[in-house]
Write a protein that holds these residues in place. Structure first.
Motif, PDB file in Angstrom:
ATOM      1  N   ASN A 394       0.825  -1.206   0.000  1.00 32.30           N
ATOM      2  CA  ASN A 394       0.000   0.000   0.000  1.00 32.30           C
ATOM      3  C   ASN A 394       0.863   1.262   0.000  1.00 32.30           C
ATOM      4  O   ASN A 394       0.480   2.291   0.539  1.00 32.30           O
ATOM      5  N   ALA A 395       2.041   1.181  -0.614  1.00 32.72           N
ATOM      6  CA  ALA A 395       2.995   2.290  -0.539  1.00 32.72           C
ATOM      7  C   ALA A 395       2.428   3.589  -1.103  1.00 32.72           C
ATOM      8  O   ALA A 395       2.701   4.679  -0.599  1.00 32.72           O
ATOM      9  N   THR A 396       1.645   3.488  -2.165  1.00 34.43           N
ATOM     10  CA  THR A 396       0.978   4.663  -2.729  1.00 34.43           C
ATOM     11  C   THR A 396      -0.456   4.272  -3.058  1.00 34.43           C
ATOM     12  O   THR A 396      -0.746   3.091  -3.293  1.00 34.43           O
ATOM     13  N   PRO A 397      -1.360   5.225  -3.098  1.00 35.32           N
ATOM     14  CA  PRO A 397      -2.746   4.897  -3.441  1.00 35.32           C
ATOM     15  C   PRO A 397      -2.870   4.219  -4.808  1.00 35.32           C
ATOM     16  O   PRO A 397      -3.650   3.279  -4.970  1.00 35.32           O
ATOM     17  N   ASN A 400      -1.648   0.581  -4.662  1.00 34.63           N
ATOM     18  CA  ASN A 400      -2.679  -0.213  -3.996  1.00 34.63           C
ATOM     19  C   ASN A 400      -3.829  -0.513  -4.959  1.00 34.63           C
ATOM     20  O   ASN A 400      -4.329  -1.640  -5.035  1.00 34.63           O
ATOM     21  N   ARG A 423       9.721   3.895  -2.099  1.00 36.07           N
ATOM     22  CA  ARG A 423       8.512   4.070  -1.292  1.00 36.07           C
ATOM     23  C   ARG A 423       7.912   2.736  -0.877  1.00 36.07           C
ATOM     24  O   ARG A 423       7.148   2.663   0.090  1.00 36.07           O
ATOM     25  N   CYS A 424       8.241   1.674  -1.614  1.00 36.10           N
ATOM     26  CA  CYS A 424       7.718   0.340  -1.289  1.00 36.10           C
ATOM     27  C   CYS A 424       8.469  -0.310  -0.134  1.00 36.10           C
ATOM     28  O   CYS A 424       7.996  -1.328   0.396  1.00 36.10           O
ATOM     29  N   LYS A 426       9.084  -0.560   3.314  1.00 36.84           N
ATOM     30  CA  LYS A 426       8.524  -0.086   4.578  1.00 36.84           C
ATOM     31  C   LYS A 426       9.541  -0.142   5.697  1.00 36.84           C
ATOM     32  O   LYS A 426       9.612   0.750   6.551  1.00 36.84           O
ATOM     33  N   ARG A 438      10.504   3.499   6.945  1.00 36.33           N
ATOM     34  CA  ARG A 438      10.088   4.554   6.026  1.00 36.33           C
ATOM     35  C   ARG A 438       9.365   5.688   6.738  1.00 36.33           C
ATOM     36  O   ARG A 438       9.556   6.864   6.416  1.00 36.33           O
ATOM     37  N   ASP A 439       8.541   5.355   7.698  1.00 36.55           N
ATOM     38  CA  ASP A 439       7.714   6.365   8.359  1.00 36.55           C
ATOM     39  C   ASP A 439       8.348   6.913   9.630  1.00 36.55           C
ATOM     40  O   ASP A 439       7.704   7.636  10.383  1.00 36.55           O
TER      41      ASP A 439
END
Length: 451
Positions: A394-397, A400, A423-424, A426, A438-439
């Motif tokens: 779910n890295a980007t809308p 997903n 971005r993938c 995590k 990542r976050d």
């Protein structure tokens, strides 16, 4: 690095063979699987329900911390088999092919690495980017300056990483500021080997840049180092560009072909990794296979510099080990997902198939085999070091959305390979410990405290 026995629950994928050899039996996929890590190494792999039942029956489940990554994929850490530390500040430089690109962009940038403080700063940025992109092991070109190697290995050691690197050896056809001599290159490399090779998780690579920038006398010194230290690596370039190949012919007219220059100097062997290998003859492929040398396929770089289309099928037919390299900074991304995407396009142009299974194999177990590290890294066999990544579906809308329309495992993985990037990723783990989230941005000098 603190070690906590942990059960990681997620969808889990790894490879136990080359898909070109074993087909669908080359990969293992555990939907709702579990990876058990003890003391930084893989202890068990299987379906979550089976592993939890086994540990419960042994009355040992309470000894483990459980971490869940529902609907996400855990894979072995990716392995970059060819990348340049000093070229990150000029990545994406415009408009040249290999030989002009070297003189216009690469060489001037590399001159800065005579300053160890500068080299240390770049090393930290470089390693942060690798971990951010899910790369946990790399075979790295430093510069001609020993201080560049010291800076890189110091930063890698602080992060507990398995890394391979070496001082460039270059005594002809290069700027004076980047030139060494056969004697000094031998002595500098020898001291670095004694200091760093097999220290913690670090390995040394004897690193002549490529045949045009090493005299025959320097190649003799490379051979001498390999004879004195049989388990070090040999890392260089091979048959990347047509003009380069013609130049090698003119410099070494006695050699049968480009690989013959290295072969005549005793440099083609197990743990010899040759970047590119685009323009190889049947004889050269036979020679690589016979001597157990490996190729690092660098598709992004090959397209960016207009070097040519790598013949992966020929390597498969000759049973030559192939890993994948980003070749930053001629390559334009640290991401091996993006690199595999470019590899697919190259094989399309050759009218050959390139599956997601092949791409992810090259980025993991294929890289481990090219580096003679199968059984240590590259998959989740029992006893392997627990370097791995969590891939976020779910890295980007949009990702997903696209994945919601996939029906098979291969379709899902192919979508990730073609559309995925940093971005993938995590989370990245080294020896079972989180070193990048990542976050949760981390200070590069306080990885353990932050993560």
């Amino acid at each position: 690095m603190k070690s906590v026995n942990t059960i990681f629950c997620a969808d889990i994928l790894d490879f136990i063979d080359d898909p070109a050899v074993a087909g669908d039996k080359a990969h293992r996929y555990f939907k709702q699987g579990a990876l058990v890590v003890e003391n930084g190494r893989v202890a068990k792999l299987g379906y979550e329900k089976d592993i939890m039942a086994e540990l419960s029956s042994q009355d040992t489940l309470a000894q483990y911390h459980v971490r869940r990554y529902d609907n996400q994929i855990i894979m072995p850490g990716m392995i970059d088999t060819h990348i340049h530390l000093p070229q990150i500040e000029m990545i994406g430089a415009y408009g040249e092919q290999l030989l002009t690109w070297l003189t216009e962009y690469a060489f001037p940038t590399e001159e800065k690495f005579s300053d160890e403080e500068y080299a240390s700063g770049i090393s930290n940025i470089f390693l942060d980017e690798l971990l951010k992109n899910g790369t946990t092991t790399a075979l790295v070109f430093c510069t001609v300056h020993p201080q560049s190697v010291n800076a890189f290995f110091t930063a890698a050691q602080q992060r507990h990483l398995r890394m391979i690197a070496g001082k460039v050896m270059m005594d002809t056809n290069c700027p004076d500021e980047l030139s060494d001599t056969p004697s000094s290159s031998y002595q500098d490399s020898k001291l670095l080997i004694e200091k760093w090779h097999n220290t913690d998780r670090l390995h040394y690579a004897v690193t002549p840049r490529f045949a045009p920038t090493s005299s025959p006398e320097q190649l003799v010194q490379c051979q001498k180092l390999l004879e004195e230290y049989p388990d070090v690596y040999l890392h260089t370039h091979l048959a990347e560009n047509h003009n380069e190949c013609e130049w090698v012919k003119s410099l070494y007219p006695e050699a049968t072909d480009y690989l013959g220059v290295y072969e005549n100097s005793g440099l083609v062997r197990k743990r010899s990794v040759f970047a590119h290998g685009i323009h190889l003859s049947e004889r050269e492929l036979d020679c690589l296979a016979h001597h157990q040398g490996a190729i690092s396929h660098c598709p992004t770089s090959n397209l960016f510099l207009g070097s040519g289309l790598f013949n992966l099928k020929a390597c498969e037919q000759h049973k030559v080990n192939v890993g994948m390299g980003t070749d930053v900074g001629a390559g334009t991304s640290f991401s091996l997902l993006q690199t595999a995407s470019e590899a697919y396009k190259i094989q399309q142009l050759r009218d050959e198939k390139f599956s997601a299974f092949k791409g992810l194999y090259l980025a993991t177990l294929g890289g481990a085999r090219a580096l003679d590290l199968e059984g240590t890294i590259g998959n989740f066999n029992q006893g392997c070091e627990a370097d791995f990544i969590v891939i976020d579906n779910n890295a980007t809308p949009f990702l997903n959305f696209r994945l919601s329309h996939t029906k098979t495992l291969h379709e899902k993985l192919f979508t990730l390979m073609m559309l995925g990037d940093d971005r993938c990723i995590k989370e990245t783990f080294i020896l079972g410990q989180s070193v990048y989230q990542r976050d949760l941005p981390c200070d590069s000098n306080q990885v353990e405290e932050c993560c």
